[in-house]
Enzyme design. Structure first.
Site, PDB file in Angstrom:
ATOM      1  N   PHE A 203      -0.983   0.165 -16.781  1.00  0.00           N
ATOM      2  CA  PHE A 203      -1.341   1.550 -17.103  1.00  0.00           C
ATOM      3  C   PHE A 203      -0.551   1.916 -18.365  1.00  0.00           C
ATOM      4  CE2 PHE A 203      -0.026   6.079 -16.268  1.00  0.00           C
ATOM      5  CZ  PHE A 203      -1.273   6.666 -16.287  1.00  0.00           C
TER       6      PHE A 203
ATOM      7  N   PRO B 234       6.698   6.277 -27.456  1.00  0.00           N
ATOM      8  CA  PRO B 234       8.101   6.587 -27.770  1.00  0.00           C
ATOM      9  C   PRO B 234       8.360   8.089 -27.877  1.00  0.00           C
ATOM     10  CG  PRO B 234       7.346   4.736 -29.104  1.00  0.00           C
ATOM     11  CD  PRO B 234       6.143   5.226 -28.350  1.00  0.00           C
TER      12      PRO B 234
ATOM     13  N   SER C 262       4.728  -1.098 -17.695  1.00  0.00           N
ATOM     14  CA  SER C 262       5.003  -2.044 -16.613  1.00  0.00           C
ATOM     15  C   SER C 262       3.876  -3.062 -16.579  1.00  0.00           C
ATOM     16  CB  SER C 262       5.067  -1.312 -15.270  1.00  0.00           C
ATOM     17  OG  SER C 262       6.083  -0.351 -15.312  1.00  0.00           O
TER      18      SER C 262
ATOM     19  N   GLY D 212      31.543  -0.092   1.704  1.00  0.00           N
ATOM     20  CA  GLY D 212      32.841  -0.150   1.024  1.00  0.00           C
ATOM     21  C   GLY D 212      32.781  -1.042  -0.212  1.00  0.00           C
TER      22      GLY D 212
ATOM     23  N   GLU E  50       6.357   7.561 -13.399  1.00  0.00           N
ATOM     24  CA  GLU E  50       5.184   8.272 -12.872  1.00  0.00           C
ATOM     25  C   GLU E  50       5.491   9.765 -12.720  1.00  0.00           C
ATOM     26  OE1 GLU E  50       2.714   6.232 -10.096  1.00  0.00           O
ATOM     27  OE2 GLU E  50       3.291   4.277 -10.882  1.00  0.00           O
TER      28      GLU E  50
END
Ligand SMILES: Cc1cc2nc3c(=O)[nH]c(=O)nc-3n(C[C@H](O)[C@H](O)[C@H](O)COP(=O)(O)OP(=O)(O)OC[C@H]3O[C@@H](n4cnc5c(N)ncnc54)[C@H](O)[C@@H]3O)c2cc1C
Length: 379
Positions: free
Chosen positions: A123, A128, A158, A339, A363
């Site tokens: 998609f 930029p 992606s 921890g 998204e």
């Protein structure tokens, strides 16, 4: 009101859990460490009909409902959030948009191989200078004879480096504002299209993200999806489906954080007792389990509305907002429960925490989800 999943949905969950135990869990840490796209897993997902779950069988899919796909994304993400996301964006946005807006010819040519898992979808919207502000995009598609000529640079795509079928958004008539953007399908290898810079990321590392550069890239007129000017509407429809998938990804992440936290807190002994018996730890786990249930119900409800053919934009945004913020909060708590060991490589919770952050950003950021939700409730 029936909260019970169907037998088929339960079966799908169990099958996906078994699949992940066999193929995803053993490599999840390695593909994160090496930022590697696990092509072998996607081959197996394709063989199992997981790459087109809610796509009708006539178009190469499994013909299941959307909720079933969402349950599958949740289960994969529990093992590996990157793999879950790749399935989600491929099925929930790329395949779904061709199914909903494509012509019969486009469905046969592009959707069938995608739904069969032979081709991976992407998609291609963000630029930029145009993230949340989609209207600031500058990529253009100009009609020249029988072709559109595309020029511009997209970013954060992606599946950019690994994709085969790209859903690209570009202005065909900038002056027409919200009705001036159009969507095109562009196949890998089209002259003038090139994969640009690959991004090195904090988390979600096995999902491949890159720039996409289009320079005098010609696509035939037949590659326009829907009509000219429908691009923005299509992108928003894609987000409704995709955000439900990201919410499912978050549910999987929180479930994994809870599983790890329960196991570790019962094993780790401090002050002569398992740390689960210290109230501070037990309450963290109680909060985690409660938000997990809430996130799951919101997510399933959004998917159920989609299956009932009812509007679900607001519910998808609510599910994504709540589930992503809960994923971030509880993966941090899961590291706390572990921890110092939780802060080190090798602890699954360390990867979960890094993977969770992106869910508040892509998204639509959490701020963008709040814009969608407030826009709906203040109408
Ligand atoms: C790993 C990854 C994968 C991605 N995958 C894809 C993909 O496949 N396809 C694609 O098209 N895009 C993709 N994206 C892009 C993603 O959707 C954008 O990053 C996101 O929409 C935010 O845009 P931006 O990064 O330009 O941030 P900006 O829009 O610049 O936002 C920066 C900050 O300002 C806030 N902000 C902006 N406007 C407002 C406002 N009006 N009010 C309040 N706050 C505001 C934002 O919420 C954010 O906190 C991906 C991004 C990443 C990092």
């Amino acid at each position: 009101m029936d909260f019970k999943l169907t037998e088929e949905q339960e079966l799908i969950r169990n099958n996906m859990r078994e699949f992940c135990e066999k193929y995803v869990n053993p490599i999840a840490a390695e593909i994160d460490e090496n930022s590697r796209h696990p092509a072998e897993v996607f081959q197996k997902l394709a063989e199992g009909d997981w790459m087109g779950m809610p796509i009708p069988q006539e178009y190469g899919g499994a013909g299941a409902d959307y909720l079933t796909h969402i349950i599958a994304v949740e289960e994969i993400s529990r093992a590996c959030a990157s793999t879950g996301f790749t399935v989600s964006i491929h099925v929930g946005i790329a395949c779904m948009l061709i199914l909903l807006f494509g012509t019969e010819e486009q469905k046969k040519k592009y959707l069938v191989p995608m739904a069969k898992g032979k081709h991976l979808g992407a998609f291609v919207l963000t630029e930029p200078g145009a993230g949340t502000d989609v209207m600031a995009a500058t990529t253009t598609a100009v009609l020249d004879g029988n072709d559109y000529v595309i020029n511009g640079t997209k970013t954060f795509t992606s599946n950019g480096p690994t994709g085969d079928t790209y859903l690209l958004f570009a202005w065909t008539d900038k002056a027409a504002g919200r009705k001036g953007m159009s969507a095109f399908v562009v196949s890998r290898g089209t002259p003038g299209m090139k994969v640009g810079e690959h991004f090195k990321k904090m988390g979600l590392r096995s999902s491949q993200t890159s720039e996409m550069v289009f320079k005098d890239c010609r696509v035939p007129k037949e590659n326009l999806i829907g009509k000219e000017g429908m691009g923005l509407q299509m992108a928003m429809t894609g987000f409704d489906h995709g955000r439900t998938g990201i919410a499912a990804q978050c549910v999987g992440i929180i479930q994994a954080a809870l599983d790890e936290s329960i196991k570790y807190s019962k094993e780790r002994v401090q002050f002569g007792t398992p740390i689960a018996r210290h109230q501070a730890i037990a309450w963290m786990i109680a909060d985690m389990a409660t938000d997990l249930a809430a996130a799951r119900y919101l997510t399933y409800h959004a998917a159920w509305l989609k299956d009932q053919k009812q509007p679900f934009s607001k519910e998808a945004a609510m599910a994504k907002l709540f589930a992503s913020e809960a994923a971030m909060k509880h993966t941090i708590k899961a590291v706390q429960i572990h921890g110092g060991y939780g802060y080190c490589k090798g602890a699954k919770v360390e990867r979960l925490m890094r993977d969770a952050k992106i869910t508040e950003i892509y998204e639509g950021t959490s701020e963008a989800q709040r814009m969608v939700i407030s826009g709906n409730v203040l109408r």
